[in-house]
Design an enzyme around this catalytic site. Structure first.
Site, PDB file in Angstrom:
ATOM      1  N   GLU A  32       0.866  -1.167   0.000  1.00 13.57           N
ATOM      2  CA  GLU A  32       0.000   0.000   0.000  1.00 13.57           C
ATOM      3  C   GLU A  32       0.915   1.233   0.000  1.00 13.57           C
ATOM      4  O   GLU A  32       1.809   1.332   0.843  1.00 13.57           O
ATOM      5  CB  GLU A  32      -0.877  -0.005   1.253  1.00 13.57           C
ATOM      6  CG  GLU A  32      -1.866   1.127   1.242  1.00 13.57           C
ATOM      7  CD  GLU A  32      -2.765   1.166   2.474  1.00 13.57           C
ATOM      8  OE1 GLU A  32      -2.724   0.243   3.294  1.00 13.57           O
ATOM      9  OE2 GLU A  32      -3.498   2.163   2.583  1.00 13.57           O
ATOM     10  N   ARG A 262       5.162 -12.901   9.647  1.00 13.85           N
ATOM     11  CA  ARG A 262       5.818 -11.602   9.456  1.00 13.85           C
ATOM     12  C   ARG A 262       7.226 -11.657  10.017  1.00 13.85           C
ATOM     13  O   ARG A 262       7.493 -12.386  10.960  1.00 13.85           O
ATOM     14  CB  ARG A 262       5.123 -10.507  10.269  1.00 13.85           C
ATOM     15  CG  ARG A 262       3.737 -10.206   9.952  1.00 13.85           C
ATOM     16  CD  ARG A 262       3.198  -9.196  10.965  1.00 13.85           C
ATOM     17  NE  ARG A 262       3.609  -7.845  10.641  1.00 13.85           N
ATOM     18  CZ  ARG A 262       3.026  -7.109   9.702  1.00 13.85           C
ATOM     19  NH1 ARG A 262       2.025  -7.589   9.012  1.00 13.85           N
ATOM     20  NH2 ARG A 262       3.450  -5.894   9.467  1.00 13.85           N
ATOM     21  N   LYS A 272       4.693   0.678   9.471  1.00 14.77           N
ATOM     22  CA  LYS A 272       4.769   1.944   8.733  1.00 14.77           C
ATOM     23  C   LYS A 272       4.184   3.082   9.551  1.00 14.77           C
ATOM     24  O   LYS A 272       4.663   4.207   9.502  1.00 14.77           O
ATOM     25  CB  LYS A 272       4.007   1.823   7.407  1.00 14.77           C
ATOM     26  CG  LYS A 272       4.826   1.190   6.311  1.00 14.77           C
ATOM     27  CD  LYS A 272       4.091   1.247   4.992  1.00 14.77           C
ATOM     28  CE  LYS A 272       3.076   0.154   4.890  1.00 14.77           C
ATOM     29  NZ  LYS A 272       2.489   0.004   3.553  1.00 14.77           N
TER      30      LYS A 272
HETATM   31  P1  ATP Z   1       2.674  -2.131   8.012  1.00 18.35           P
HETATM   32  O1  ATP Z   1       2.131  -2.951   9.136  1.00 18.35           O
HETATM   33  O2  ATP Z   1       4.100  -1.727   8.208  1.00 18.35           O
HETATM   34  O3  ATP Z   1       1.791  -0.978   7.617  1.00 18.35           O
HETATM   35  P2  ATP Z   1       1.495  -3.557   5.891  1.00 18.35           P
HETATM   36  O4  ATP Z   1       1.393  -5.028   5.927  1.00 18.35           O
HETATM   37  O5  ATP Z   1       0.276  -2.773   6.150  1.00 18.35           O
HETATM   38  O6  ATP Z   1       2.699  -3.117   6.792  1.00 18.35           O
HETATM   39  P3  ATP Z   1       1.612  -3.355   3.074  1.00 18.35           P
HETATM   40  O7  ATP Z   1       2.079  -2.238   2.235  1.00 18.35           O
HETATM   41  O8  ATP Z   1       0.193  -3.713   3.053  1.00 18.35           O
HETATM   42  O9  ATP Z   1       2.086  -3.049   4.539  1.00 18.35           O
HETATM   43  O10 ATP Z   1       2.517  -4.641   2.820  1.00 18.35           O
HETATM   44  C1  ATP Z   1       2.874  -5.126   1.560  1.00 18.35           C
HETATM   45  C2  ATP Z   1       3.243  -6.570   1.704  1.00 18.35           C
HETATM   46  O11 ATP Z   1       4.337  -6.714   2.601  1.00 18.35           O
HETATM   47  C3  ATP Z   1       2.098  -7.367   2.281  1.00 18.35           C
HETATM   48  O12 ATP Z   1       1.958  -8.559   1.540  1.00 18.35           O
HETATM   49  C4  ATP Z   1       2.504  -7.618   3.693  1.00 18.35           C
HETATM   50  O13 ATP Z   1       1.985  -8.810   4.164  1.00 18.35           O
HETATM   51  C5  ATP Z   1       4.032  -7.652   3.600  1.00 18.35           C
HETATM   52  N1  ATP Z   1       4.638  -7.276   4.866  1.00 18.35           N
HETATM   53  C6  ATP Z   1       4.435  -6.149   5.569  1.00 18.35           C
HETATM   54  N2  ATP Z   1       5.112  -6.173   6.723  1.00 18.35           N
HETATM   55  C7  ATP Z   1       5.778  -7.350   6.766  1.00 18.35           C
HETATM   56  C8  ATP Z   1       6.662  -7.976   7.694  1.00 18.35           C
HETATM   57  N3  ATP Z   1       6.993  -7.399   8.840  1.00 18.35           N
HETATM   58  N4  ATP Z   1       7.168  -9.185   7.380  1.00 18.35           N
HETATM   59  C9  ATP Z   1       6.845  -9.771   6.226  1.00 18.35           C
HETATM   60  N5  ATP Z   1       6.021  -9.251   5.310  1.00 18.35           N
HETATM   61  C10 ATP Z   1       5.488  -8.047   5.562  1.00 18.35           C
HETATM   62 MG    MG Z   2      -1.484  -2.857   4.930  1.00 14.10          MG
END
Ligand code: ATP
Ligand code: MG
Length: 553
Positions: A32, A262, A272
């Site tokens: 995102e 994760r 983020k």
């Molecule tokens: P955040 O919690 O930091 O906002 P998010 O999962 O909302 O992270 P996205 O931009 O939706 O962020 O993530 C893009 C991809 O990266 C998704 O498939 C998500 O599952 C993966 N991802 C995000 N954080 C992690 C992590 N700590 N370890 C592994 N994969 C991750």
């Molecule tokens: Mg997200």
């Protein structure tokens, strides 16, 4: 680098799928664009792009931009740069979920026509009451049995901007008694009168992630949709959406969702939202502050793509959440930098030495190896003269027999140069040591008769008259190790950045460019800062110390 790849259960699934006739392995990385990528995303990137590479498949980069409020093109650009820097290539152009807004809308209309979606007027609070709990079933919304015609008209009116935010939502009609709360008539569309970074004001209704994601995957022909564990309970909804739209939409594939753990690292923020807070409150110098665990921060600090990729390989992919030692990532970094970083001598806390028996005004140039692990790279020249700097901590007036550095009346070797002996300590009125007077043995340089004369200690040093001034940023974790329950902002490490001004570097460093990586002998690995460093005023970031505790099994 020899790091054994650990288990990857998704690859095991793919092996089986291929054995059963799967033709193409097609994955996607769907960030995102509401922030910069962090080390956790690196794991997801390495996994998704890695699966495609390993299986001769494809991987898309798709911006999951269905939430207009927090998204921005600055983030889109940074994400593309980060994925490329890690060394991965997405299939064709990057994709945007927002390109599929018309398709999502058509799909929603079809669900309404099939009697599988309805417009609901419950307030958010009422909706929470009706939802039930983990142990109690939910209650059906009083709007659940609106006619198809009424639902179609209301949904169109939602789209046309006739209602304010929050007045109505579109919900899938599934099962309010389902043990899985995600299946209790989940919201699939909401009203948001907000400007979107790509579609502008064309839409005022936006699809929910659980609706948009499976459809986006299916539109792109994705085969394996890999996401993190918190979506495990959403998988039945993912399947429901695709199964109920398959006939109408005729998607090119029927993707399946797989969840992995994760990445969480000790002392490290992988959210983020929290990272954005540090940026917004000015606690760090932007998203790419070298202390940030963002990919751009790690890049600015001197991390290499190889180190990050090897680390992701080493931690493997599993289904159980666990915290990984940061030391493991640093281990991978050191392995790479040790092989590839140029050696340099930089004095961080200078103490001046005058070599009293060395001719005044004379400078000679000595050879220093670029990297002892790569003798084929040869040497570079460093000046030696009557005045030099050593580290303050490398001299002690009084020290026991275990101190092999310089003390009064004793000898040390200057790396790549001569053996010197300390003859006199010069102090200011307050009693601080301000200079040492030493003498050198002119027969002890490499290639000379006493080149191999043994002394216990070897020090790095920099010739004083040709030295460049440098500023060195010593870096530590942003968070203190002891974190309690409270707000993470209470655990900020006040010493995460210590600026050392007045450091001394050898003159060849004038050529150093932003991002160049060095091992400063005896001091650690350092990288030229890409924002502040100039040939006139060098600025280095500490990348990682020379040694850590972590040892691979
Ligand atoms: P955040 O919690 O930091 O906002 P998010 O999962 O909302 O992270 P996205 O931009 O939706 O962020 O993530 C893009 C991809 O990266 C998704 O498939 C998500 O599952 C993966 N991802 C995000 N954080 C992690 C992590 N700590 N370890 C592994 N994969 C991750
Ligand atoms: Mg997200």
């Amino acid at each position: 680098m020899s790091v054994t790849s650990t288990s990857n259960f998704v690859q095991a699934i793919i092996d089986e799928d291929i054995a059963n006739g799967a033709k193409e392995i097609y994955t996607r990385f769907p960030p995102e664009p509401n922030g910069y990528l962090h080390v956790g995303h690196a794991k997801s990137i390495c996994l998704n792009f890695g699966l495609a590479e390993r299986n001769n498949g494809k991987c898309n980069l798709r911006f999951d931009d269905t939430n207009p409020v927090k998204e921005d093109t600055e983030y889109v650009d940074s994400i593309k740069a980060d994925v490329e820097w890690l060394g991965f290539h997405w299939e064709g152009e990057e994709r945007y979920a927002s390109d599929y807004f018309p398709k999502f809308y058509e799909c929603a209309v079809q669900l309404i026509k099939d009697g599988k979606a309805f417009v609901c007027d419950l307030t958010a609070e009422e909706m929470r009451e009706y939802r039930g709990t983990l142990t109690e079933p939910g209650k059906e919304s009083p709007y659940r049995n609106r006619s198809v015609e009424e639902n179609l008209a209301l949904f169109e009116a939602m789209k046309n901007g006739e209602f304010p935010d929050g007045a109505k939502v579109l919900r899938a009609k599934i099962d309010m008694a389902s043990p899985n709360i995600n299946m209790r008539d989940p919201i699939i569309y909401r009203i948001a009168h907000a400007h979107h970074h790509r579609t502008g004001d064309a839409w005022c209704i936006y699809p929910m992630y659980d609706f948009a994601h499976p459809i986006s995957d299916a539109i792109e022909g994705i085969s394996h949709s890999v996401c993190t564990l918190e979506f495990e309970d959403h998988r039945p909804l993912y399947d429901w959406v695709l199964d109920n739209l398959a006939e109408f939409a005729q998607f090119p594939s029927r993707p399946h969702q797989y969840e992995f753990a994760r990445l969480e690292l000790n002392n490290t923020i992988t959210s983020k939202r929290k990272l954005k807070k540090l940026v917004d409150e000015g606690i760090v110098d932007g998203w790419d502050d070298p202390r940030m665990p963002t990919i751009s921060g790690m890049r600015r600090r001197g991390y290499t793509p190889e180190a990050i990729r090897n680390f992701c390989d080493m931690i493997g992919v599993s289904k159980s959440n666990s915290r990984v030692e940061f030391g493991m990532l640093e281990y991978c970094l050191r392995e790479d930098l040790n092989m590839n970083a140029r050696r340099a001598m930089v004095v961080l806390d200078p103490l001046k030495i005058t070599i009293t028996n060395y001719p005044e005004g004379q400078i000679e140039y000595l050879d220093a190896e670029i990297n002892p692990n790569k003798p084929e790279l040869g040497t570079y020249k460093i000046p030696f003269g009557r005045e030099i700097y050593i580290e303050q901590e490398d001299f002690k007036e009084e020290a026991n027999n275990k101190f092999f550095r310089l003390k009064p009346g004793k000898e040390v070797r200057l790396k790549h140069a001569y053996i010197i002996q300390c003859d006199e300590v010069v102090k200011d009125e307050a009693g601080n040591i301000i200079e040492l007077k030493c003498s050198y043995d002119p027969t002890t340089r490499s290639g000379m008769e006493n080149a191999n004369r043994k002394v216990k200690g070897t020090l790095h040093w920099v010739e004083a008259t040709t030295a460049l001034d440098a500023e060195v940023h010593m870096l530590d974790f942003l968070l203190l190790p002891e974190q309690g329950e409270g707000d993470f902002m209470e655990y900020l490490n006040p010493n995460s950045l210590v600026v050392k001004a007045g450091c001394k570097a050898t003159p060849d460093m004038k050529e150093a460019k932003a991002g160049d990586k060095f091992q400063f002998l005896r001091n650690g690995y350092f990288c030229v800062d890409s924002r502040y460093s100039t040939p006139e005023h060098l600025v280095f970031n500490e990348t990682v110390s020379l040694k850590g505790n972590y040892k691979p099994e």
